[in-house]
Write a protein that holds these residues in place. Structure first.
Motif, mmCIF file in Angstrom:
data_model
loop_
_atom_site.group_PDB
_atom_site.id
_atom_site.type_symbol
_atom_site.label_atom_id
_atom_site.label_comp_id
_atom_site.label_asym_id
_atom_site.label_seq_id
_atom_site.Cartn_x
_atom_site.Cartn_y
_atom_site.Cartn_z
ATOM 1 N N UNK A 84 29.141 -10.970 32.418
ATOM 2 C CA UNK A 84 29.282 -9.909 33.380
ATOM 3 C C UNK A 84 28.433 -8.912 33.560
ATOM 4 N N UNK A 85 28.324 -8.342 34.740
ATOM 5 C CA UNK A 85 27.347 -7.145 35.001
ATOM 6 C C UNK A 85 27.246 -6.184 33.893
ATOM 7 N N UNK A 86 28.426 -5.768 33.570
ATOM 8 C CA UNK A 86 28.932 -4.666 32.622
ATOM 9 C C UNK A 86 28.178 -4.816 31.315
ATOM 10 N N UNK A 87 28.537 -6.180 30.664
ATOM 11 C CA UNK A 87 27.888 -6.608 29.591
ATOM 12 C C UNK A 87 26.460 -6.800 29.510
ATOM 13 N N UNK A 88 26.130 -7.490 30.605
ATOM 14 C CA UNK A 88 24.512 -7.706 30.986
ATOM 15 C C UNK A 88 23.855 -6.130 31.059
ATOM 16 N N UNK A 89 24.382 -4.972 31.460
ATOM 17 C CA UNK A 89 23.786 -3.740 31.548
ATOM 18 C C UNK A 89 23.506 -3.276 30.040
ATOM 19 N N UNK A 90 24.611 -3.538 29.288
ATOM 20 C CA UNK A 90 24.507 -2.898 27.901
ATOM 21 C C UNK A 90 23.668 -3.834 27.052
ATOM 22 N N UNK A 91 23.551 -5.148 27.322
ATOM 23 C CA UNK A 91 22.562 -5.909 26.463
ATOM 24 C C UNK A 91 21.058 -5.635 26.773
ATOM 25 N N UNK A 126 15.942 -3.169 25.034
ATOM 26 C CA UNK A 126 14.844 -2.472 25.441
ATOM 27 C C UNK A 126 14.750 -1.498 24.185
ATOM 28 N N UNK A 127 15.661 -1.018 23.445
ATOM 29 C CA UNK A 127 15.567 -0.315 22.441
ATOM 30 C C UNK A 127 15.039 -0.875 21.049
ATOM 31 N N UNK A 128 15.351 -2.085 20.964
ATOM 32 C CA UNK A 128 15.204 -3.074 19.839
ATOM 33 C C UNK A 128 13.783 -2.839 19.182
ATOM 34 N N UNK A 129 12.588 -2.782 19.859
ATOM 35 C CA UNK A 129 11.391 -2.645 19.156
ATOM 36 C C UNK A 129 11.340 -1.237 18.275
ATOM 37 N N UNK A 130 12.064 -0.287 18.412
ATOM 38 C CA UNK A 130 12.317 1.039 17.854
ATOM 39 C C UNK A 130 12.501 0.786 16.156
ATOM 40 N N UNK A 131 13.172 -0.404 16.047
ATOM 41 C CA UNK A 131 13.335 -0.673 14.546
ATOM 42 C C UNK A 131 11.897 -0.881 13.849
ATOM 43 N N UNK A 132 10.963 -0.997 14.427
ATOM 44 C CA UNK A 132 9.608 -1.233 13.874
ATOM 45 C C UNK A 132 9.125 0.050 13.304
ATOM 46 N N UNK A 156 0.888 -1.298 -0.019
ATOM 47 C CA UNK A 156 0.249 0.163 0.064
ATOM 48 C C UNK A 156 0.819 1.327 -0.033
ATOM 49 N N UNK A 157 2.166 1.193 0.861
ATOM 50 C CA UNK A 157 2.816 2.426 0.955
ATOM 51 C C UNK A 157 4.113 2.197 0.081
ATOM 52 N N UNK A 158 4.493 1.105 -0.579
ATOM 53 C CA UNK A 158 5.579 0.595 -1.257
ATOM 54 C C UNK A 158 7.027 0.812 -0.449
ATOM 55 N N UNK A 159 6.867 0.604 0.885
ATOM 56 C CA UNK A 159 7.906 0.751 1.875
ATOM 57 C C UNK A 159 8.370 -0.612 2.560
ATOM 58 N N UNK A 160 9.696 -0.417 2.920
ATOM 59 C CA UNK A 160 10.173 -1.694 3.613
ATOM 60 C C UNK A 160 10.167 -1.362 5.011
ATOM 61 N N UNK A 161 10.110 -2.045 6.004
ATOM 62 C CA UNK A 161 9.999 -2.117 7.330
ATOM 63 C C UNK A 161 10.662 -3.166 7.891
ATOM 64 N N UNK A 162 10.983 -3.024 9.433
ATOM 65 C CA UNK A 162 11.554 -4.149 10.105
ATOM 66 C C UNK A 162 10.613 -4.554 11.078
ATOM 67 N N UNK A 163 10.672 -5.913 11.475
ATOM 68 C CA UNK A 163 9.724 -6.093 12.895
ATOM 69 C C UNK A 163 10.717 -7.192 13.622
ATOM 70 N N UNK A 164 10.900 -6.307 14.781
ATOM 71 C CA UNK A 164 11.938 -7.158 15.851
ATOM 72 C C UNK A 164 11.126 -7.928 16.938
ATOM 73 N N UNK A 165 11.156 -9.317 16.542
ATOM 74 C CA UNK A 165 10.937 -10.153 17.615
ATOM 75 C C UNK A 165 11.181 -10.070 18.794
ATOM 76 N N UNK A 166 10.384 -10.021 20.184
ATOM 77 C CA UNK A 166 10.863 -10.172 21.346
ATOM 78 C C UNK A 166 11.916 -10.948 21.377
#
Length: 267
Positions: A143-150, A155-161, A83-93
């Motif tokens: 480790x906690x540092x890597x865990x916090x980054x992940x 948490x921001x991954x759904x913004x891809x949609x 309908x809009x002739x556009x591509x988009x992404x769907x980030x699965x949980x």
């Protein structure tokens, strides 16, 4: 139709288009007839030109036309909205947990062959590389540092949609040009290619393809990584040879901000 089959077939999906509705109808009929000779029957259609989905005497016997109930179609890891002739992404949980195995599983789901979300995938791979540097086991909690980054990342991954990418390239009044860039940092290197078009409304740049690579765990100098980025760019340009032929592109401009890498290339 033979050109589309040779260059625009991905596994069992055929992706094509035309400049006019008449071109689309002709392409559809040729594809049906050509594949029928080999005993193949086309079973799904999706288009932004609805009249193409209306069955006629020829296609009714050979093609099961899609009903249009599904507004978007999956193609090369992206969603296409006719309908809009556009591509988009769907980030699965992503799966819950903070082990290296689950992190890799989530990254593997970010299928992005054209590199439109290359910065996102690159950042995720940087996190994955840290798990290797810390020698974390596959099922050990990171480790906690890597865990916090992940956690912040997923948490921001759904913004891809929210990303919407126009499918067609803009028209040009002159010849198209490819504008190409490579760059590097201590984390990795990248290459990006844009299509430059000029028309009455001005100049437009459209991202065609991008690629990123992580720097090796063994430290390399920035100029060496810049050179690797230039090589990656050359390889990326080579993958667009068919596009260059289709759009009659003869002008290709490549840029890097590393004078050392440029001097190495010239020698």
């Amino acid at each position: 139709a033979s050109h589309v089959l040779l260059n625009n077939t991905y596994v069992d999906d055929i992706v094509g288009g035309g400049e006019t509705p008449e071109d689309l109808i002709t392409l559809k009929q040729q594809l049906i007839m050509l594949l029928e000779k080999g005993g193949f029957q086309l079973s799904k259609w999706s288009t932004n030109y609805p009249p193409l989905l209306e069955p006629d005497e020829q296609s009714l016997k050979q093609v099961t036309l899609c009903s249009g109930d599904t507004p978007t179609t999956k193609i090369l890891g992206m969603k296409w909205d006719p309908a809009t002739d556009t591509f988009s992404y769907e980030a699965a949980p992503p799966p819950t947990g903070l082990t290296k195995r689950l992190i890799l599983s989530t990254i593997a789901r970010l299928f992005d062959p054209l590199g439109y979300i290359a910065p996102v995938v690159f950042y995720a791979k940087c996190i994955m590389q840290r798990t290797w540097q810390h020698k974390v086991g596959w099922d050990e909690e990171v480790p906690q540092e890597i865990g916090n980054m992940w956690i912040q990342f997923i948490e921001q991954l759904p913004q891809l949609s929210t990303i919407s990418i126009p499918r067609p390239f803009p028209k040009t009044d002159t010849s198209y040009q490819l504008i190409c860039f490579s760059d590097a940092s201590e984390l990795g290197f990248c290459a990006a290619i844009y299509l430059r078009a000029t028309n009455a409304s001005g100049v437009s740049l459209t991202l065609v393809k991008a690629k990123t690579r992580l720097a090796p765990i063994k430290t390399l100098t920035i100029p060496r990584l810049e050179l690797a980025g230039a090589l990656l760019l050359a390889q990326l340009i080579k993958t667009l040879s068919q596009l260059q032929e289709d759009l009659n592109i003869t002008d290709i401009y490549c840029f890097t901000d590393s004078m050392i890498a440029l001097s190495w290339i010239k020698t």
